[in-house]
Design a protein around this motif. Structure first.
Motif, PDB file in Angstrom:
ATOM      1  N   ALA A  50       6.400   7.784  -3.774  1.00 34.26           N
ATOM      2  CA  ALA A  50       6.691   8.980  -4.571  1.00 34.26           C
ATOM      3  C   ALA A  50       7.111  10.139  -3.675  1.00 34.26           C
ATOM      4  O   ALA A  50       8.043  10.890  -3.995  1.00 34.26           O
ATOM      5  CB  ALA A  50       5.470   9.357  -5.406  1.00 34.26           C
ATOM      6  N   LEU A  51       6.433  10.272  -2.531  1.00 35.50           N
ATOM      7  CA  LEU A  51       6.808  11.311  -1.571  1.00 35.50           C
ATOM      8  C   LEU A  51       8.192  11.029  -0.998  1.00 35.50           C
ATOM      9  O   LEU A  51       9.019  11.935  -0.843  1.00 35.50           O
ATOM     10  CB  LEU A  51       5.771  11.376  -0.450  1.00 35.50           C
ATOM     11  CG  LEU A  51       6.018  12.420   0.641  1.00 35.50           C
ATOM     12  CD1 LEU A  51       6.011  13.823   0.052  1.00 35.50           C
ATOM     13  CD2 LEU A  51       4.976  12.297   1.742  1.00 35.50           C
ATOM     14  N   TYR A 103       6.922  -0.233   4.230  1.00 38.81           N
ATOM     15  CA  TYR A 103       5.821   0.269   3.409  1.00 38.81           C
ATOM     16  C   TYR A 103       4.626  -0.688   3.484  1.00 38.81           C
ATOM     17  O   TYR A 103       3.471  -0.257   3.503  1.00 38.81           O
ATOM     18  CB  TYR A 103       6.255   0.417   1.954  1.00 38.81           C
ATOM     19  CG  TYR A 103       6.984   1.702   1.636  1.00 38.81           C
ATOM     20  CD1 TYR A 103       6.446   2.945   1.973  1.00 38.81           C
ATOM     21  CD2 TYR A 103       8.207   1.684   0.964  1.00 38.81           C
ATOM     22  CE1 TYR A 103       7.106   4.118   1.663  1.00 38.81           C
ATOM     23  CE2 TYR A 103       8.878   2.861   0.656  1.00 38.81           C
ATOM     24  CZ  TYR A 103       8.319   4.081   1.006  1.00 38.81           C
ATOM     25  OH  TYR A 103       8.977   5.248   0.700  1.00 38.81           O
ATOM     26  N   ASN A 120      -6.896   2.368  -9.029  1.00 39.98           N
ATOM     27  CA  ASN A 120      -6.539   3.485  -8.164  1.00 39.98           C
ATOM     28  C   ASN A 120      -6.184   3.059  -6.736  1.00 39.98           C
ATOM     29  O   ASN A 120      -5.411   3.736  -6.062  1.00 39.98           O
ATOM     30  CB  ASN A 120      -7.675   4.513  -8.115  1.00 39.98           C
ATOM     31  CG  ASN A 120      -7.741   5.332  -9.392  1.00 39.98           C
ATOM     32  OD1 ASN A 120      -6.859   5.247 -10.240  1.00 39.98           O
ATOM     33  ND2 ASN A 120      -8.792   6.112  -9.543  1.00 39.98           N
ATOM     34  N   ILE A 164       0.839   3.415  -3.408  1.00 38.41           N
ATOM     35  CA  ILE A 164       2.195   3.699  -3.856  1.00 38.41           C
ATOM     36  C   ILE A 164       2.595   5.151  -3.598  1.00 38.41           C
ATOM     37  O   ILE A 164       3.783   5.482  -3.557  1.00 38.41           O
ATOM     38  CB  ILE A 164       2.327   3.354  -5.359  1.00 38.41           C
ATOM     39  CG1 ILE A 164       2.350   1.831  -5.548  1.00 38.41           C
ATOM     40  CG2 ILE A 164       3.572   3.963  -5.984  1.00 38.41           C
ATOM     41  CD1 ILE A 164       2.379   1.398  -6.987  1.00 38.41           C
ATOM     42  N   ARG A 165       1.639   6.027  -3.379  1.00 36.56           N
ATOM     43  CA  ARG A 165       1.940   7.451  -3.235  1.00 36.56           C
ATOM     44  C   ARG A 165       3.007   7.776  -2.199  1.00 36.56           C
ATOM     45  O   ARG A 165       3.843   8.665  -2.409  1.00 36.56           O
ATOM     46  CB  ARG A 165       0.655   8.222  -2.935  1.00 36.56           C
ATOM     47  CG  ARG A 165      -0.224   8.387  -4.166  1.00 36.56           C
ATOM     48  CD  ARG A 165      -1.504   9.138  -3.858  1.00 36.56           C
ATOM     49  NE  ARG A 165      -2.335   9.268  -5.046  1.00 36.56           N
ATOM     50  CZ  ARG A 165      -3.556   9.764  -5.046  1.00 36.56           C
ATOM     51  NH1 ARG A 165      -4.077  10.200  -3.911  1.00 36.56           N
ATOM     52  NH2 ARG A 165      -4.246   9.849  -6.165  1.00 36.56           N
ATOM     53  N   PRO A 166       3.031   7.096  -1.035  1.00 38.98           N
ATOM     54  CA  PRO A 166       4.104   7.391  -0.077  1.00 38.98           C
ATOM     55  C   PRO A 166       5.504   7.165  -0.635  1.00 38.98           C
ATOM     56  O   PRO A 166       6.455   7.828  -0.214  1.00 38.98           O
ATOM     57  CB  PRO A 166       3.805   6.423   1.079  1.00 38.98           C
ATOM     58  CG  PRO A 166       2.332   6.198   1.008  1.00 38.98           C
ATOM     59  CD  PRO A 166       2.038   6.176  -0.464  1.00 38.98           C
ATOM     60  N   GLU A 192      -2.546   2.345  -6.725  1.00 39.47           N
ATOM     61  CA  GLU A 192      -1.801   3.579  -6.997  1.00 39.47           C
ATOM     62  C   GLU A 192      -1.798   4.486  -5.767  1.00 39.47           C
ATOM     63  O   GLU A 192      -0.799   5.154  -5.477  1.00 39.47           O
ATOM     64  CB  GLU A 192      -2.388   4.300  -8.206  1.00 39.47           C
ATOM     65  CG  GLU A 192      -2.160   3.544  -9.515  1.00 39.47           C
ATOM     66  CD  GLU A 192      -2.321   4.428 -10.740  1.00 39.47           C
ATOM     67  OE1 GLU A 192      -2.618   5.622 -10.574  1.00 39.47           O
ATOM     68  OE2 GLU A 192      -2.138   3.912 -11.851  1.00 39.47           O
ATOM     69  N   ASN A 193      -2.895   4.514  -5.031  1.00 40.04           N
ATOM     70  CA  ASN A 193      -2.939   5.293  -3.791  1.00 40.04           C
ATOM     71  C   ASN A 193      -1.952   4.740  -2.763  1.00 40.04           C
ATOM     72  O   ASN A 193      -1.331   5.493  -2.004  1.00 40.04           O
ATOM     73  CB  ASN A 193      -4.348   5.291  -3.214  1.00 40.04           C
ATOM     74  CG  ASN A 193      -5.320   6.110  -4.050  1.00 40.04           C
ATOM     75  OD1 ASN A 193      -4.914   6.974  -4.822  1.00 40.04           O
ATOM     76  ND2 ASN A 193      -6.606   5.840  -3.912  1.00 40.04           N
ATOM     77  N   THR A 249       6.722   0.516  -9.139  1.00 39.17           N
ATOM     78  CA  THR A 249       7.240   1.875  -9.121  1.00 39.17           C
ATOM     79  C   THR A 249       8.742   1.833  -8.882  1.00 39.17           C
ATOM     80  O   THR A 249       9.228   0.981  -8.124  1.00 39.17           O
ATOM     81  CB  THR A 249       6.519   2.714  -8.038  1.00 39.17           C
ATOM     82  OG1 THR A 249       6.860   4.083  -8.193  1.00 39.17           O
ATOM     83  CG2 THR A 249       6.887   2.270  -6.642  1.00 39.17           C
TER      84      THR A 249
END
Length: 298
Positions: A232-233, A254, A222, A228-230, A225-226, A41
């Motif tokens: 994106a936030l 992270y 998934n 990685i969500r922090p 990907e879950n 990402t």
């Protein structure tokens, strides 16, 4: 109190220096597996050599779903150099999306590269407005596969039982879907949304169906990907990292805090306890302080 930004930055830097051995230990444990999810990402980074603009760097993320560990590494780019070095000693299954940057793994004799049904499903969802009938049919068949996975989870099946279920019920669905996709592709234009969705699935078919050969493997990517969500936030809040070094320090945090989350560990309690103990902790036992091994001491 108004604390200077530089002082806070130094605190973070010094803290990350203190926990660097933990980060290195996490890398060793995360890679000690025969199955990894991998994804990447972007992150914008201030670069002193690029006046007035940011550099587009990347976090490469390695998720060990068998042990619930996640490891972030910062790289300057999206090229194969980062994962090639990280995975040079790896043996087993690597699950990714369809990004061609991972194709070099197909040449590694000890690595089996396979792919993610969530990405394939997303492309058919995007094609609904273009060709509702074909896209809907494909989505219905893919949902059958996901229903099987849900049933297996709810029944708490062991890996060998999951394998048996997939071979018995998922493989026939996949075989029929593959034949339908090849016929449907000849009836649509290659540049249409449905054409692209069909081409994507057909091209990656072997990688999409590999999950049926081992009950420990997942149908999609998934889990990573879950994780990685922090990031994106974070991009919506901090906008960019202040330097390449800061981006790598963020990767460290992270990794460790993400592993706390995966193991239902209170990240504040873990960090506070570890920072109070790590300076006196034997370096050859540093893995004891990793989130998944941590035992709180009052």
């Amino acid at each position: 109190m108004n604390i200077p930004y530089s002082t806070i930055t130094d605190w973070v830097s010094n803290t990350c220096q203190l926990i660097t051995p933990l980060y290195q230990s996490l890398l060793k444990e995360a890679m000690d597996s025969a199955y990894l999810h991998v994804d990447e990402t972007p992150i914008q980074v201030l670069d002193k050599d690029k006046q007035g603009q940011t550099h587009r760097g990347y976090y490469w993320v390695y998720h060990n779903s068998l042990k619930d560990l996640v490891f972030f590494e910062y790289q300057l780019g999206r090229g194969r150099e980062g994962p090639a070095d990280m995975l040079k000693d790896f043996k087993g299954h690597i699950q990714t999306d369809g990004y061609s940057g991972y194709n070099f793994l197909n040449k590694e004799k000890d690595i089996t590269l396979f792919h993610c049904w969530a990405h394939a499903r997303r492309k058919f969802y995007d094609a609904l407005k273009n060709d509702e009938a074909r896209a809907t049919y494909a989505l219905e068949q893919i949902q059958l596969l996901y229903n099987l996975e849900r049933n297996a989870r709810e029944a708490s099946l062991e890996a060998d039982e999951v394998l048996s279920l997939r071979q018995r019920e998922a493989v026939p669905v996949l075989t029929a879907l593959h034949e339908w996709m090849k016929l449907a592709y000849m009836e649509v234009t290659s540049k249409s949304a449905i054409g692209k969705a069909l081409a994507y699935g057909i091209k990656l078919w072997n990688g999409l169906t590999a999950y049926t050969t081992d009950g420990k493997l997942n149908i999609d990517n998934n889990k990573v990907e879950n994780a990685i969500r922090p990031v994106a936030l974070g991009r919506k809040n901090y906008l960019f990292a202040g330097s390449h070094e800061a981006a790598q320090r963020s990767a460290m945090l992270y990794s460790l805090l993400g592993t706390c989350k995966l193991n239902d560990i209170n990240s504040f309690a873990w960090m506070k306890d570890v920072l109070e103990r790590i300076a006196m902790h034997p370096i050859n036992q540093i893995s004891q302080l990793l989130p998944h091994n941590w035992t709180h001491k009052a």
